[in-house]
Design an enzyme around this catalytic site. Structure first.
Site, PDB file in Angstrom:
ATOM      1  N   ASP A 173      -4.917  66.289  -3.849  1.00 41.91           N
ATOM      2  CA  ASP A 173      -4.356  65.141  -4.532  1.00 41.91           C
ATOM      3  C   ASP A 173      -5.264  63.947  -4.231  1.00 41.91           C
ATOM      4  O   ASP A 173      -6.040  63.974  -3.283  1.00 41.91           O
ATOM      5  CB  ASP A 173      -2.944  64.915  -3.977  1.00 41.91           C
ATOM      6  CG  ASP A 173      -2.377  63.595  -4.431  1.00 41.91           C
ATOM      7  OD1 ASP A 173      -2.375  63.343  -5.644  1.00 41.91           O
ATOM      8  OD2 ASP A 173      -1.945  62.812  -3.555  1.00 41.91           O
ATOM      9  N   ARG A 174      -5.192  62.899  -5.045  1.00 42.90           N
ATOM     10  CA  ARG A 174      -6.061  61.741  -4.804  1.00 42.90           C
ATOM     11  C   ARG A 174      -5.328  60.638  -4.036  1.00 42.90           C
ATOM     12  O   ARG A 174      -5.502  60.504  -2.828  1.00 42.90           O
ATOM     13  CB  ARG A 174      -6.594  61.206  -6.149  1.00 42.90           C
ATOM     14  CG  ARG A 174      -7.790  60.283  -5.997  1.00 42.90           C
ATOM     15  CD  ARG A 174      -8.140  59.571  -7.295  1.00 42.90           C
ATOM     16  NE  ARG A 174      -7.353  58.354  -7.463  1.00 42.90           N
ATOM     17  CZ  ARG A 174      -7.424  57.537  -8.526  1.00 42.90           C
ATOM     18  NH1 ARG A 174      -8.231  57.830  -9.523  1.00 42.90           N
ATOM     19  NH2 ARG A 174      -6.677  56.467  -8.585  1.00 42.90           N
ATOM     20  N   ASP A 175      -4.475  59.871  -4.728  1.00 39.69           N
ATOM     21  CA  ASP A 175      -3.856  58.684  -4.117  1.00 39.69           C
ATOM     22  C   ASP A 175      -2.914  59.072  -2.973  1.00 39.69           C
ATOM     23  O   ASP A 175      -2.015  59.885  -3.145  1.00 39.69           O
ATOM     24  CB  ASP A 175      -3.094  57.883  -5.171  1.00 39.69           C
ATOM     25  CG  ASP A 175      -3.998  57.431  -6.323  1.00 39.69           C
ATOM     26  OD1 ASP A 175      -5.230  57.328  -6.123  1.00 39.69           O
ATOM     27  OD2 ASP A 175      -3.472  57.187  -7.423  1.00 39.69           O
ATOM     28  N   TYR A 184      -0.588  51.781  -7.901  1.00 35.98           N
ATOM     29  CA  TYR A 184      -1.553  52.220  -8.916  1.00 35.98           C
ATOM     30  C   TYR A 184      -2.905  51.617  -8.579  1.00 35.98           C
ATOM     31  O   TYR A 184      -2.981  50.426  -8.265  1.00 35.98           O
ATOM     32  CB  TYR A 184      -1.125  51.763 -10.320  1.00 35.98           C
ATOM     33  CG  TYR A 184       0.138  52.437 -10.789  1.00 35.98           C
ATOM     34  CD1 TYR A 184       0.079  53.655 -11.472  1.00 35.98           C
ATOM     35  CD2 TYR A 184       1.381  51.886 -10.518  1.00 35.98           C
ATOM     36  CE1 TYR A 184       1.236  54.301 -11.867  1.00 35.98           C
ATOM     37  CE2 TYR A 184       2.546  52.528 -10.914  1.00 35.98           C
ATOM     38  CZ  TYR A 184       2.461  53.733 -11.593  1.00 35.98           C
ATOM     39  OH  TYR A 184       3.609  54.376 -11.980  1.00 35.98           O
ATOM     40  N   HIS A 193      -1.393  61.134 -18.826  1.00 38.60           N
ATOM     41  CA  HIS A 193      -0.220  61.113 -19.708  1.00 38.60           C
ATOM     42  C   HIS A 193       1.061  60.733 -18.980  1.00 38.60           C
ATOM     43  O   HIS A 193       1.138  60.746 -17.760  1.00 38.60           O
ATOM     44  CB  HIS A 193      -0.020  62.507 -20.338  1.00 38.60           C
ATOM     45  CG  HIS A 193      -1.242  63.037 -20.991  1.00 38.60           C
ATOM     46  ND1 HIS A 193      -1.879  64.192 -20.572  1.00 38.60           N
ATOM     47  CD2 HIS A 193      -1.965  62.555 -22.028  1.00 38.60           C
ATOM     48  CE1 HIS A 193      -2.947  64.415 -21.339  1.00 38.60           C
ATOM     49  NE2 HIS A 193      -3.029  63.437 -22.223  1.00 38.60           N
ATOM     50  N   CYS A 213       2.728  66.728 -21.846  1.00 40.99           N
ATOM     51  CA  CYS A 213       1.477  67.482 -21.743  1.00 40.99           C
ATOM     52  C   CYS A 213       1.661  68.675 -20.816  1.00 40.99           C
ATOM     53  O   CYS A 213       2.687  68.826 -20.159  1.00 40.99           O
ATOM     54  CB  CYS A 213       0.389  66.575 -21.203  1.00 40.99           C
ATOM     55  SG  CYS A 213       0.700  66.051 -19.509  1.00 40.99           S
ATOM     56  N   CYS A 249      -0.634  69.077 -18.408  1.00 39.03           N
ATOM     57  CA  CYS A 249      -1.528  68.816 -17.280  1.00 39.03           C
ATOM     58  C   CYS A 249      -0.929  67.912 -16.210  1.00 39.03           C
ATOM     59  O   CYS A 249      -1.550  67.717 -15.162  1.00 39.03           O
ATOM     60  CB  CYS A 249      -2.868  68.273 -17.767  1.00 39.03           C
ATOM     61  SG  CYS A 249      -2.836  66.883 -18.890  1.00 39.03           S
ATOM     62  N   LYS A 273       0.965  67.179 -13.074  1.00 36.60           N
ATOM     63  CA  LYS A 273       1.544  67.928 -11.952  1.00 36.60           C
ATOM     64  C   LYS A 273       3.043  67.665 -11.889  1.00 36.60           C
ATOM     65  O   LYS A 273       3.441  66.523 -12.041  1.00 36.60           O
ATOM     66  CB  LYS A 273       0.908  67.500 -10.609  1.00 36.60           C
ATOM     67  CG  LYS A 273      -0.537  67.863 -10.428  1.00 36.60           C
ATOM     68  CD  LYS A 273      -1.044  67.436  -9.025  1.00 36.60           C
ATOM     69  CE  LYS A 273      -1.126  65.942  -8.869  1.00 36.60           C
ATOM     70  NZ  LYS A 273      -1.697  65.493  -7.557  1.00 36.60           N
ATOM     71  N   ASP A 279       0.376  64.398  -0.737  1.00 33.37           N
ATOM     72  CA  ASP A 279       1.297  63.565   0.053  1.00 33.37           C
ATOM     73  C   ASP A 279       2.701  63.492  -0.546  1.00 33.37           C
ATOM     74  O   ASP A 279       3.524  62.721  -0.053  1.00 33.37           O
ATOM     75  CB  ASP A 279       0.726  62.136   0.217  1.00 33.37           C
ATOM     76  CG  ASP A 279       0.715  61.345  -1.078  1.00 33.37           C
ATOM     77  OD1 ASP A 279       0.385  61.937  -2.134  1.00 33.37           O
ATOM     78  OD2 ASP A 279       1.045  60.141  -1.048  1.00 33.37           O
TER      79      ASP A 279
HETATM   80 MG    MG Z   1      -0.515  61.237  -3.903  1.00 37.89          MG
HETATM   81 ZN    ZN Z   2      -1.362  65.333 -18.953  1.00 35.49          ZN
END
Ligand code: MG
Ligand code: ZN
Length: 200
Positions: free
Chosen positions: A9-11, A20, A92, A105, A107, A109, A134
């Site tokens: 995961d990124r953030d 954000y 999205h 969508c 995509c 998660k 996280d």
């Molecule tokens: Mg995260």
């Molecule tokens: Zn999507």
């Protein structure tokens, strides 16, 4: 032979969770992340970022900012001798904004669309792979795609673990302080590093 991977995961996992990342200056790497990803690189794990970025659908920032932020992420990691094999994102949201970003969508998660793309493009074997994130949704996602699941306590992790894990649809295989500790657990589990003890 298909490659094993560690999906990230990124953030809140790689960079500071700020709600954000609606400006490039708000992308700040968490401590020890460069070292953690470098270890994955050195042990031949494909290292792949999988991130929901509904801020685009919500109108908080343009999709082009995601590309700028990802270039910054790659640059910061490169300074630490680390790299990513792939970055996949979903811009999205099912109910907010205007089409094409507002859509149900495949995509976002915990839906599996991003992984299907990654598996095809990078020849990955999810059954030998790991997902680190996280949030409960990352753990659910890991179970959907058939990887081991590791929760990090950075970002939303500690709060989700303490206050909302009874609502999760899946259990993590490990809970780690941060990405570095998660990577240590992976390497130990794969018998690639045996002198690590948790908490050291
Ligand atoms: Mg995260
Ligand atoms: Zn999507």
């Amino acid at each position: 032979m298909a490659h094993r991977a560690v999906f990230l995961d990124r953030d809140g996992t790689i960079n500071e969770e700020v709600g954000y990342v609606n400006h490039i200056e708000r992308f700040i790497l968490l401590p020890r992340v460069g070292e953690a990803i470098r270890l994955l690189n050195q042990h031949q794990f494909k290292t792949v970022v999988v991130t929901n970025q509904s801020g685009v659908a919500r109108g908080y920032f343009p999709e082009s900012l995601i590309h700028q932020v990802h270039q910054k992420m790659l640059d910061l990691l490169k300074r630490e001798g680390a790299y990513l094999d792939g970055i996949y994102y979903c811009p999205h949201h099912p109910d907010i904004g205007v089409p094409p970003y507002r859509q149900k969508c495949r995509c976002r998660k915990p839906a599996t669309g991003l992984i299907e793309e990654a598996v095809r493009e990078l020849a990955l074997d999810t059954s030998r792979s790991y997902m680190v994130g996280d949030r409960g949704v990352d753990i659910e996602f890991a179970h959907q795609i058939g990887t081991k699941a590791i929760l990090v306590l950075t970002g939303y992790g500690r709060g989700e673990w303490e206050y909302s894990r009874d609502q999760w649809k899946a259990e993590p295989d490990d809970v780690a302080e941060d990405l570095f500790e998660a990577v240590q657990w992976i390497l130990q589990r794969e018998s690639l590093k045996t002198n690590f003890k948790k908490g050291e």
